[in-house]
Design an enzyme around this catalytic site. Structure first.
Site, short mmCIF file in Angstrom:
data_model
loop_
_atom_site.label_atom_id
_atom_site.label_comp_id
_atom_site.label_asym_id
_atom_site.label_seq_id
_atom_site.Cartn_x
_atom_site.Cartn_y
_atom_site.Cartn_z
CG HIS A 177 2.08 -8.97 5.20
ND1 HIS A 177 1.42 -9.92 5.83
CD2 HIS A 177 2.37 -9.71 4.01
CE1 HIS A 177 1.34 -11.19 5.28
NE2 HIS A 177 1.81 -11.13 4.30
CG ASP A 211 0.07 -10.49 8.79
OD1 ASP A 211 0.59 -9.54 8.65
OD2 ASP A 211 -0.43 -11.48 8.23
CB SER A 239 0.66 -12.93 2.19
OG SER A 239 1.61 -13.52 2.96
#
Length: 772
Positions: free
Chosen positions: A220, A148, A546
């Site tokens: 994220h 990620d 996600s």
């Protein structure tokens, strides 16, 4: 170095050097390429690994330094080449594929409490009698690797207090970064007990030294890691909203972060490097929330990396994509992956509207994350954006509150009603435009938007359904946002849908999990995430598959902790066959339009917390199934032997096979394509008894029930399966037939095996459509 190499390979090397030195196209058409050379050889002095060494050495001598070298889980490297060099490289006998190094986009609490409640409402007697209500029941040392955008180690979600020492099998490292101060990034403590590993990867497209660190600059990676494995945090909230206990699905699991993403996206070569390291480091689960449309599995970094990870017993969980509700929009759909779509939870953020004068007050329920600093006792005039259109502006653009289409004099001091024809992300620029013109707030008319993470909460934004949009005619009185319970789950419009565009003979996505307005940890001190006039938040609300992916990754980690010997296929099967298809009110799960959701929308259904711990039976999709899948989609036995070194002796692709044969790989769901009702189609499945000895069900009989739509005949042989001990595997046949020559539309149903305690459900889809 070249001793023992064939003459043809030596000639190839010199030809390649000649092209490297003389190619005129080098300066005109060049780029980064990935050279994939299949499985890593067990003997490092022979095979593809030796070829890689020779090729990378020759490239270095010509000034072509490989960016990444893959050697643990598979062989190959990434480097800068011209088109001619890439074509010549692809002709080398040891090379499986050569493809451009593309950029993959990221697929960008209460959710776990919701899943717990859902489990207790619908799980079996075994679950209710043998599971504890506390979520943190698994005490194992599973390691989840996240590929990620990095991680923020100082977040309270990753506190390693009271955790046990790191498992001896862990081989990873914690990279500190090159430019930054030595202590600028570190794992939790000198024992690294929660965040036990961190690596970063840069490419020639990203040479910024500030990115030479595993630290997360996007948020994220921090967000998804805390969803899957964050520690329990009391009294977490987003500026007072969505308050409560925030926790990950497997709070005792360890975290290893592989930062392969930057502000520009995620480079394929970096993703493969992360897979390669994660395999060598010793992770149990790989969670990856990104993806790319690709028409060749051997040119997809995620398909390649996950294939080799699963070969080594690592479960790989991937997001299905945010390209819904279009058909065939699902990505990451290879059968060795767990593919996760998005669903909602029963928490809604309300921003209600009070309409009318003293004699006719009416409350309209709206949705929004609203911490706007406005006088809630004050009434404001409300207009439709169309009435503020500038002279000469496009009317459609104006009613959608597009930039430079509305008159500032008309908008100023008012709440503006905007249509929304352009999707979730357009809501933010609508609010920014109205705010720029001096408006008080925005009412967006939209019947599909569920994702509120695109909205600036410091400016009043409320989303209403079209039927309520018609009722907004007078004045508005703002109320502060609050949370409320809603019908859930449902499938949001952004979640990518099946069938898989490469083949209709496998059903994807596999499962759905919460992915709308999920509260989880964020960067510390991120000014960009702070609403105007507020301190930076420690948590943030995000939506996307996600967020769905790490929900399943956390459950997979818990299963691996409880059942260390389970294969990735057994873990996937347990998750899929115990899913539910009903909402918290007992109605069938719907899509964003209110239509009944199908397996193309949510696979097997909504994931549950406790069901997968006692699945009863599992479908073991083995290595032969995956190799046959490659055969069925068109790869040759020669190619497959390069890809895998876990091939049984004598393996060859079945003769006269085609993509219709994919229906027969031992998958927990069934998809039959090119169905001609005039002929019967037979599918075979094998289930393995994994039931617990705790309730004496080692010797058990399962009976079948069938849910089939009108016009489709479904027969199962035999109708009962008698397992005498744990580990027994028994097969059954499913025969599909029809009274008509073709199906007018895709047919959906299910086959469920039950012994009175466990229910093992497999969805099926039958279609007359063929692969393109």
């Amino acid at each position: 170095m070249m001793r023992g190499l064939p003459v043809t390979f030596i000639l190839f090397v010199f030809l390649l050097l000649s092209v490297i030195q003389n190619s005129e196209s080098e300066t005109r058409k060049s780029g980064d390429y990935i050279i994939y050379m299949g499985a890593a050889s067990s003997d490092k002095s022979t095979g593809n690994d030796h070829h890689v060494e020779v090729l990378s050495t020759m490239l270095k001598r010509s000034g072509k330094t490989p960016m990444h070298r893959y050697k643990h889980g598979f062989s190959g490297f990434a480097t800068h080449l011209s088109e001619d060099e890439a074509r010549l490289m692809a002709e080398q006998p040891g090379v499986v594929s050569v493809f451009p190094d593309q950029m993959l986009p990221l697929h960008t609490t209460r959710s776990w409490d919701f899943l717990v409640q859902e489990s207790y409402q619908r799980e079996t007697y075994f679950t209710e009698m043998n599971s504890q209500p506390e979520l943190d029941v698994a005490v194992g040392d599973t390691i989840i690797g996240f590929i990620d955008s990095g991680i923020w180690p100082e977040s309270e979600s990753f506190n390693d207090m009271h955790m046990r020492p790191v498992p001896d099998r862990w081989k990873g490292i914690c990279m500190r970064g090159k430019k930054t101060e030595p202590d600028a990034f570190r794992c939790n403590s000198f024992l690294n007990r929660k965040l036990i590993g961190a690596r970063y990867y840069n490419s020639s497209f990203l040479l910024d030294p500030d990115y030479e660190t595993p630290r997360d600059f996007l948020g994220h990676g921090t967000h998804v890691a805390s969803i899957a494995a964050g520690r329990i945090i009391s009294d977490a909230s987003y500026y007072g909203l969505a308050g409560g206990i925030m926790r990950g699905g497997s709070p005792t699991s360890r975290i290893a972060m592989y930062r392969a993403c930057s502000l520009l996206g995620c480079r394929g070569s970096s993703i493969l490097a992360a897979f390669d390291d994660a395999i060598a480091d010793g992770v149990d689960i790989i969670s990856i929330s990104m993806g790319l449309f690709i028409d060749n599995l051997l040119e997809d970094p995620l398909s390649i990396g996950s294939f080799h990870a699963v070969e080594r017993g690592i479960t790989v969980v991937c997001s299905a994509g945010n390209l819904g509700p279009s058909s065939q929009s699902v990505v990451n759909a290879a059968p060795w992956m767990i593919t996760v779509g998005a669903s909602t939870i029963d928490r809604g953020f309300e921003s209600n509207i009070l309409l009318g004068g003293i004699e006719n007050i009416r409350l309209i329920k709206g949705a929004g994350i609203n911490i706007a600093n406005i006088d809630r006792t004050q009434s404001y005039p409300i207009i439709h954006a169309r009435s503020a259109k500038k002279i000469g502006a496009n009317e459609e653009a104006a009613r959608n509150c597009a930039g430079n289409t509305m008159n500032i004099t008309i908008v100023e001091g008012k709440i503006v009603v905007c249509d929304n024809d352009y999707g979730n992300q357009a809501i933010q620029w609508k609010s920014e435009e109205v705010k720029r013109l001096g408006g008080i707030g925005v009412v967006v008319v939209d019947d599909k938007t569920m994702d509120l993470s695109y909205i600036d909460p410091s400016f009043l934004v409320t989303i209403v359904k079209p039927v309520d949009g018609l009722k907004i005619i007078s004045y508005i009185k703002s109320t502060r946002s609050r949370t409320g319970h809603e019908l859930a789950p449902s499938i949001p419009s952004f979640s990518s849908r099946g069938p898989y565009f490469l083949t209709r003979s496998i059903l994807k996505p596999d499962i759905a999990a919460p992915g709308v307005n999920i509260l989880a940890s964020w960067l510390i001190g991120d000014l960009n995430a702070a609403p105007q006039g507020k301190e930076p938040p420690l948590v943030n609300i995000e939506s996307g598959t996600s967020m769905s992916c790490p929900h399943v990754s956390g459950i997979a980690a818990r299963l691996k902790s409880e059942n260390p010997s389970w294969s990735p296929a057994a873990i996937r099967s347990a998750i899929m066959t115990t899913a539910v298809q009903m909402t918290n009110t007992g109605s069938h799960i719907t899509t964003e339009t209110g239509d009944k959701a199908t397996p193309y929308d949510f696979g097997s259904g909504q994931v549950t917390i406790f069901g997968p711990s006692s699945p009863g039976l599992v479908y073991e999709t083995n290595q032969i199934d995956y190799l046959n899948f490659l055969c069925y989609v068109g790869f040759t036995s020669v190619q497959i032997r390069k890809i895998s070194n876990h091939i049984p002796q004598g393996f060859a692709c079945p003769e006269k096979s085609n993509n219709r044969d994919i229906s027969n790989i031992n998958y927990p769901s069934i998809s039959v394509s090119s169905f001609n009702g005039e002929e019967r189609r037979r599918v075979i499945r094998t289930v393995t008894n994994v039931a617990s000895r705790l309730i004496g069900d080692e010797d058990t009989v399962y009976n079948v029930s069938i849910d089939a739509p009108k016009g489709l005949r479904v027969r199962v042989i035999p109708t009962s399966l008698h397992f005498k001990k744990i580990g027994d595997a028994l097969s059954y046949q499913v025969i599909f037939s029809s009274s008509t020559s073709t199906l007018k539309e895709d047919a959906f149903g299910s086959i469920t095996w039950s012994n009175g305690i466990c229910r093992v459900r497999s969805p099926f889809v039958v279609t007359s459509k063929a692969d393109i």
